[in-house]
Design a protein around this motif. Structure first.
Motif, PDB file in Angstrom:
ATOM      1  N   VAL A 187     -17.647  13.285  -8.782  1.00  0.00           N
ATOM      2  CA  VAL A 187     -19.491  12.443  -8.068  1.00  0.00           C
ATOM      3  C   VAL A 187     -20.033  13.601  -7.050  1.00  0.00           C
ATOM      4  CG1 VAL A 187     -20.213  10.789  -6.704  1.00  0.00           C
ATOM      5  CG2 VAL A 187     -18.619  10.243  -8.984  1.00  0.00           C
ATOM      6  N   ARG A 188     -18.485  13.380  -5.675  1.00  0.00           N
ATOM      7  CA  ARG A 188     -19.399  14.977  -4.928  1.00  0.00           C
ATOM      8  C   ARG A 188     -19.925  16.573  -5.462  1.00  0.00           C
ATOM      9  NH1 ARG A 188     -14.877  12.837  -0.523  1.00  0.00           N
ATOM     10  NH2 ARG A 188     -15.465  10.773  -0.060  1.00  0.00           N
ATOM     11  N   GLY A 189     -19.497  16.506  -6.141  1.00  0.00           N
ATOM     12  CA  GLY A 189     -19.904  17.694  -6.911  1.00  0.00           C
ATOM     13  C   GLY A 189     -20.704  17.997  -7.269  1.00  0.00           C
ATOM     14  N   SER A 190     -21.891  16.897  -8.323  1.00  0.00           N
ATOM     15  CA  SER A 190     -23.581  16.607  -8.595  1.00  0.00           C
ATOM     16  C   SER A 190     -24.417  16.069  -7.998  1.00  0.00           C
ATOM     17  CB  SER A 190     -22.937  15.467  -9.679  1.00  0.00           C
ATOM     18  OG  SER A 190     -22.259  14.312  -9.690  1.00  0.00           O
ATOM     19  N   ILE A 191     -23.611  15.222  -6.801  1.00  0.00           N
ATOM     20  CA  ILE A 191     -24.558  15.207  -5.500  1.00  0.00           C
ATOM     21  C   ILE A 191     -24.263  14.838  -5.220  1.00  0.00           C
ATOM     22  CG2 ILE A 191     -26.054  12.830  -5.321  1.00  0.00           C
ATOM     23  CD1 ILE A 191     -25.431  11.445  -8.224  1.00  0.00           C
ATOM     24  N   PRO A 192     -24.249  16.479  -4.357  1.00  0.00           N
ATOM     25  CA  PRO A 192     -23.620  16.814  -2.863  1.00  0.00           C
ATOM     26  C   PRO A 192     -24.446  16.089  -1.241  1.00  0.00           C
ATOM     27  CG  PRO A 192     -25.093  18.216  -3.583  1.00  0.00           C
ATOM     28  CD  PRO A 192     -25.718  17.488  -5.161  1.00  0.00           C
ATOM     29  N   VAL A 193     -23.968  14.431  -0.997  1.00  0.00           N
ATOM     30  CA  VAL A 193     -24.608  14.003  -0.194  1.00  0.00           C
ATOM     31  C   VAL A 193     -24.140  14.072   1.203  1.00  0.00           C
ATOM     32  CG1 VAL A 193     -25.416  12.008  -0.935  1.00  0.00           C
ATOM     33  CG2 VAL A 193     -22.841  12.129   0.031  1.00  0.00           C
ATOM     34  N   PHE A 194     -22.775  15.024   1.454  1.00  0.00           N
ATOM     35  CA  PHE A 194     -21.915  15.346   2.257  1.00  0.00           C
ATOM     36  C   PHE A 194     -22.721  17.008   2.867  1.00  0.00           C
ATOM     37  CE2 PHE A 194     -19.016  12.657   1.259  1.00  0.00           C
ATOM     38  CZ  PHE A 194     -18.461  11.511   1.699  1.00  0.00           C
ATOM     39  N   ASP A 195     -22.980  17.525   1.747  1.00  0.00           N
ATOM     40  CA  ASP A 195     -24.012  18.991   2.326  1.00  0.00           C
ATOM     41  C   ASP A 195     -25.019  18.740   2.705  1.00  0.00           C
ATOM     42  OD1 ASP A 195     -21.226  20.256   1.951  1.00  0.00           O
ATOM     43  OD2 ASP A 195     -21.850  19.955  -0.134  1.00  0.00           O
ATOM     44  N   ASP A 196     -25.909  17.737   2.480  1.00  0.00           N
ATOM     45  CA  ASP A 196     -26.759  17.084   2.505  1.00  0.00           C
ATOM     46  C   ASP A 196     -27.584  16.857   3.906  1.00  0.00           C
ATOM     47  OD1 ASP A 196     -27.287  18.941  -0.239  1.00  0.00           O
ATOM     48  OD2 ASP A 196     -27.672  17.205  -1.018  1.00  0.00           O
ATOM     49  N   ARG A 197     -27.171  16.318   3.820  1.00  0.00           N
ATOM     50  CA  ARG A 197     -26.893  15.636   5.436  1.00  0.00           C
ATOM     51  C   ARG A 197     -27.562  16.311   6.796  1.00  0.00           C
ATOM     52  NH1 ARG A 197     -22.509  14.258   8.539  1.00  0.00           N
ATOM     53  NH2 ARG A 197     -23.385  12.365   9.441  1.00  0.00           N
ATOM     54  N   ARG A 198     -28.164  15.432   7.562  1.00  0.00           N
ATOM     55  CA  ARG A 198     -29.346  16.437   8.653  1.00  0.00           C
ATOM     56  C   ARG A 198     -28.779  15.807   9.868  1.00  0.00           C
ATOM     57  NH1 ARG A 198     -35.019  16.841   7.265  1.00  0.00           N
ATOM     58  NH2 ARG A 198     -34.703  17.803   9.106  1.00  0.00           N
ATOM     59  N   PRO A 199     -27.268  15.112  10.300  1.00  0.00           N
ATOM     60  CA  PRO A 199     -27.029  14.795  11.609  1.00  0.00           C
ATOM     61  C   PRO A 199     -27.717  14.302  12.139  1.00  0.00           C
ATOM     62  CG  PRO A 199     -25.045  16.130  10.774  1.00  0.00           C
ATOM     63  CD  PRO A 199     -26.344  15.965   9.991  1.00  0.00           C
ATOM     64  N   GLU A 200     -28.423  15.499  13.086  1.00  0.00           N
ATOM     65  CA  GLU A 200     -29.778  16.076  14.077  1.00  0.00           C
ATOM     66  C   GLU A 200     -30.371  14.532  13.879  1.00  0.00           C
ATOM     67  OE1 GLU A 200     -31.558  18.770  10.842  1.00  0.00           O
ATOM     68  OE2 GLU A 200     -29.148  18.174  11.193  1.00  0.00           O
ATOM     69  N   LEU A 201     -31.015  14.169  13.335  1.00  0.00           N
ATOM     70  CA  LEU A 201     -31.998  13.255  12.804  1.00  0.00           C
ATOM     71  C   LEU A 201     -31.609  11.289  12.484  1.00  0.00           C
ATOM     72  CD1 LEU A 201     -33.435  14.124   9.756  1.00  0.00           C
ATOM     73  CD2 LEU A 201     -34.340  14.895  11.968  1.00  0.00           C
ATOM     74  N   TYR A 202     -30.223  11.779  13.209  1.00  0.00           N
ATOM     75  CA  TYR A 202     -29.711   9.766  13.333  1.00  0.00           C
ATOM     76  C   TYR A 202     -29.494   9.115  14.222  1.00  0.00           C
ATOM     77  CZ  TYR A 202     -28.545  12.067   7.980  1.00  0.00           C
ATOM     78  OH  TYR A 202     -28.479  12.421   7.185  1.00  0.00           O
ATOM     79  N   GLU A 203     -29.315  10.631  15.550  1.00  0.00           N
ATOM     80  CA  GLU A 203     -29.311  10.138  16.458  1.00  0.00           C
ATOM     81  C   GLU A 203     -30.145   9.993  17.631  1.00  0.00           C
ATOM     82  OE1 GLU A 203     -26.935   7.909  18.240  1.00  0.00           O
ATOM     83  OE2 GLU A 203     -25.933   7.497  16.082  1.00  0.00           O
TER      84      GLU A 203
END
Length: 148
Positions: free
Chosen positions: A132-148
């Motif tokens: 699942v992590r390989g097919s939908i790489p949400v951890f790699d696609d995160r943009r934490p600079e937008l979250y706070e």
């Protein structure tokens, strides 16, 4: 996170650190009841490598649909297994109807223990997490600079 509506602050103290541990060789995390309403807290544990998130809870029957929906969402967004144990029985103000569950990284309920006390077991396919992590790489696609 303490749930003010049930006056938890009168009986317990909020934690101040992640509860990560290794169980049977698998990095895991433990959270409580109200924590599942805070997706960023569970994401913090998943980013720390947890493959199983354990939830101990006391969700009343009147909110059981929310319990089930939030657990599935936390499994999906963190691409991890969620093992959630919920109280059964009554207190003066609430009825607790169980529905302890194991949910896979795609949000599928692998096990639902129903409304009564039960001892249940299941097996985990940890390769599913990597798939699942390989097919939908949400951890790699995160943009934490937008979250706070």
């Amino acid at each position: 996170h303490l749930f003010g509506l049930m006056h938890e602050e009168q009986f317990i103290t909020a934690g101040a650190a992640k509860n990560q541990f290794t169980l049977a060789g698998v990095l895991s995390a433990g959270v409580i009841c109200y924590d599942i309403r805070f997706p960023e807290w569970l994401r913090t544990n998943a980013l720390g490598g947890a493959k199983i998130i354990y939830v101990s809870a006391e969700w009343p029957e009147s909110r059981i649909k929310q319990w089930e929906t939030l657990l599935a969402a936390r499994a999906i967004e963190n691409q991890a297994f969620v093992v959630a144990v919920n109280r059964v029985g009554n207190d003066p103000d609430n009825h607790f109807s169980g529905h302890s569950q194991v949910i896979d990284p795609l949000g599928n309920v692998v096990l639902d223990a129903g409304e009564d006390e039960a001892l249940v077991t299941t097996e985990f396919d940890f390769d599913q997490i990597d798939q699942v992590r390989g097919s939908i790489p949400v951890f790699d696609d995160r943009r934490p600079e937008l979250y706070e």
